[in-house]
Design a protein around this motif. Structure first.
Motif, PDB file in Angstrom:
ATOM      1  N   LYS A   1       0.816  -1.210   0.000  1.00  0.00           N
ATOM      2  CA  LYS A   1       0.000   0.000   0.000  1.00  0.00           C
ATOM      3  C   LYS A   1       0.854   1.267   0.000  1.00  0.00           C
ATOM      4  O   LYS A   1       0.582   2.207  -0.743  1.00  0.00           O
ATOM      5  N   LEU A   2       1.916   1.293   0.813  1.00  0.00           N
ATOM      6  CA  LEU A   2       2.723   2.512   0.922  1.00  0.00           C
ATOM      7  C   LEU A   2       3.593   2.758  -0.306  1.00  0.00           C
ATOM      8  O   LEU A   2       3.741   3.896  -0.748  1.00  0.00           O
ATOM      9  N   PHE A   3       4.191   1.703  -0.857  1.00  0.00           N
ATOM     10  CA  PHE A   3       5.162   1.881  -1.939  1.00  0.00           C
ATOM     11  C   PHE A   3       4.635   1.464  -3.300  1.00  0.00           C
ATOM     12  O   PHE A   3       5.343   1.596  -4.300  1.00  0.00           O
ATOM     13  N   GLU A   4       3.403   0.929  -3.371  1.00  0.00           N
ATOM     14  CA  GLU A   4       2.763   0.522  -4.623  1.00  0.00           C
ATOM     15  C   GLU A   4       3.625  -0.429  -5.436  1.00  0.00           C
ATOM     16  O   GLU A   4       3.876  -0.229  -6.626  1.00  0.00           O
ATOM     17  N   VAL A   5       4.101  -1.491  -4.776  1.00  0.00           N
ATOM     18  CA  VAL A   5       4.868  -2.552  -5.416  1.00  0.00           C
ATOM     19  C   VAL A   5       4.251  -3.883  -5.008  1.00  0.00           C
ATOM     20  O   VAL A   5       3.428  -3.948  -4.097  1.00  0.00           O
ATOM     21  N   LYS A   6       4.662  -4.960  -5.675  1.00  0.00           N
ATOM     22  CA  LYS A   6       4.200  -6.301  -5.341  1.00  0.00           C
ATOM     23  C   LYS A   6       5.263  -6.977  -4.488  1.00  0.00           C
ATOM     24  O   LYS A   6       6.410  -7.115  -4.897  1.00  0.00           O
ATOM     25  N   ALA A   7       4.898  -7.390  -3.280  1.00  0.00           N
ATOM     26  CA  ALA A   7       5.827  -8.072  -2.378  1.00  0.00           C
ATOM     27  C   ALA A   7       5.724  -9.576  -2.596  1.00  0.00           C
ATOM     28  O   ALA A   7       4.649 -10.154  -2.497  1.00  0.00           O
ATOM     29  N   PHE A   8       6.858 -10.208  -2.915  1.00  0.00           N
ATOM     30  CA  PHE A   8       6.892 -11.660  -3.116  1.00  0.00           C
ATOM     31  C   PHE A   8       7.022 -12.410  -1.802  1.00  0.00           C
ATOM     32  O   PHE A   8       6.330 -13.377  -1.558  1.00  0.00           O
ATOM     33  N   ASN A   9       7.949 -11.970  -0.962  1.00  0.00           N
ATOM     34  CA  ASN A   9       8.315 -12.731   0.217  1.00  0.00           C
ATOM     35  C   ASN A   9       8.594 -11.769   1.367  1.00  0.00           C
ATOM     36  O   ASN A   9       9.145 -10.693   1.160  1.00  0.00           O
ATOM     37  N   VAL A  10       8.246 -12.185   2.583  1.00  0.00           N
ATOM     38  CA  VAL A  10       8.523 -11.395   3.775  1.00  0.00           C
ATOM     39  C   VAL A  10       9.183 -12.299   4.806  1.00  0.00           C
ATOM     40  O   VAL A  10       8.627 -13.336   5.174  1.00  0.00           O
ATOM     41  N   ASN A  11      10.376 -11.933   5.237  1.00  0.00           N
ATOM     42  CA  ASN A  11      11.074 -12.642   6.308  1.00  0.00           C
ATOM     43  C   ASN A  11      11.181 -11.708   7.497  1.00  0.00           C
ATOM     44  O   ASN A  11      11.528 -10.541   7.336  1.00  0.00           O
ATOM     45  N   THR A  12      10.891 -12.223   8.699  1.00  0.00           N
ATOM     46  CA  THR A  12      10.956 -11.392   9.893  1.00  0.00           C
ATOM     47  C   THR A  12      11.961 -11.968  10.877  1.00  0.00           C
ATOM     48  O   THR A  12      12.158 -13.180  10.957  1.00  0.00           O
ATOM     49  N   ILE A  13      12.590 -11.070  11.622  1.00  0.00           N
ATOM     50  CA  ILE A  13      13.583 -11.429  12.630  1.00  0.00           C
ATOM     51  C   ILE A  13      13.295 -10.607  13.875  1.00  0.00           C
ATOM     52  O   ILE A  13      13.126  -9.393  13.786  1.00  0.00           O
ATOM     53  N   SER A  14      13.223 -11.259  15.017  1.00  0.00           N
ATOM     54  CA  SER A  14      13.102 -10.537  16.288  1.00  0.00           C
ATOM     55  C   SER A  14      14.506 -10.311  16.818  1.00  0.00           C
ATOM     56  O   SER A  14      15.226 -11.258  17.129  1.00  0.00           O
ATOM     57  N   VAL A  15      14.903  -9.049  16.906  1.00  0.00           N
ATOM     58  CA  VAL A  15      16.249  -8.690  17.338  1.00  0.00           C
ATOM     59  C   VAL A  15      16.201  -8.429  18.840  1.00  0.00           C
ATOM     60  O   VAL A  15      15.419  -7.599  19.314  1.00  0.00           O
ATOM     61  N   LYS A  16      17.016  -9.150  19.594  1.00  0.00           N
ATOM     62  CA  LYS A  16      17.062  -8.984  21.040  1.00  0.00           C
ATOM     63  C   LYS A  16      17.921  -7.780  21.394  1.00  0.00           C
ATOM     64  O   LYS A  16      18.914  -7.490  20.729  1.00  0.00           O
TER      65      LYS A  16
ATOM     66  N   SER B   1      16.246  -1.772  23.908  1.00  0.00           N
ATOM     67  CA  SER B   1      14.958  -2.420  23.704  1.00  0.00           C
ATOM     68  C   SER B   1      15.025  -3.444  22.576  1.00  0.00           C
ATOM     69  O   SER B   1      15.827  -3.337  21.644  1.00  0.00           O
ATOM     70  N   ASP B   2      14.162  -4.459  22.660  1.00  0.00           N
ATOM     71  CA  ASP B   2      14.014  -5.445  21.598  1.00  0.00           C
ATOM     72  C   ASP B   2      13.237  -4.803  20.447  1.00  0.00           C
ATOM     73  O   ASP B   2      12.416  -3.917  20.665  1.00  0.00           O
ATOM     74  N   TRP B   3      13.506  -5.259  19.202  1.00  0.00           N
ATOM     75  CA  TRP B   3      12.791  -4.737  18.054  1.00  0.00           C
ATOM     76  C   TRP B   3      12.660  -5.816  16.996  1.00  0.00           C
ATOM     77  O   TRP B   3      13.255  -6.887  17.104  1.00  0.00           O
ATOM     78  N   LYS B   4      11.857  -5.548  15.977  1.00  0.00           N
ATOM     79  CA  LYS B   4      11.582  -6.523  14.934  1.00  0.00           C
ATOM     80  C   LYS B   4      12.015  -5.973  13.588  1.00  0.00           C
ATOM     81  O   LYS B   4      11.775  -4.808  13.274  1.00  0.00           O
ATOM     82  N   LYS B   5      12.669  -6.827  12.816  1.00  0.00           N
ATOM     83  CA  LYS B   5      13.177  -6.449  11.503  1.00  0.00           C
ATOM     84  C   LYS B   5      12.480  -7.302  10.454  1.00  0.00           C
ATOM     85  O   LYS B   5      12.248  -8.487  10.667  1.00  0.00           O
TER      86      LYS B   5
END
Length: 105
Positions: free
Chosen positions: A44-59, A73-77
């Motif tokens: 929605k924000l960038f008007e592109v087609k996303a194929f794959n999404v990988n997430t990582i929780s960074v401690k 603080s912990d964050w998510k990438k």
């Protein structure tokens, strides 16, 4: 959640800059966001087609200032792979006629 609340900021590192040519973009995202939320927000924000999404929780790391210790603080990438070469799609219609559709998003 709104798309502006899901994607917080891009992550700019040497590794993320090297992956740009492969169509992989790295973002700092909300910790409660799911992969589907992240995909919809990027589309929605960038008007592109996303194929794959990988997430990582960074401690968070333990930091020390003098004799006082604390923790960042912990964050998510999220690493999102997008379509870098949108081309035409060909398929057969009901009558067997070949139809071509351009992949504009």
């Amino acid at each position: 959640m709104r798309p502006e609340d899901i994607i917080i900021a891009p992550v700019i590192t040497e590794k993320s800059n090297d992956e740009l040519q492969a169509g992989k973009y790295t973002f700092r995202v909300n910790k409660k966001a799911t992969k589907i939320d992240i995909r919809n927000a990027v589309e929605k924000l960038f008007e592109v087609k996303a194929f794959n999404v990988n997430t990582i929780s960074v401690k968070g790391k333990e930091v020390r200032r003098g004799k006082t210790t604390g923790k960042t603080s912990d964050w998510k990438k999220a690493i999102v792979t997008i379509d870098t070469n949108p081309g035409d799609i060909k398929y057969l219609d009901k009558g067997g006629k070949e139809v071509k559709v351009s992949k504009k998003y």
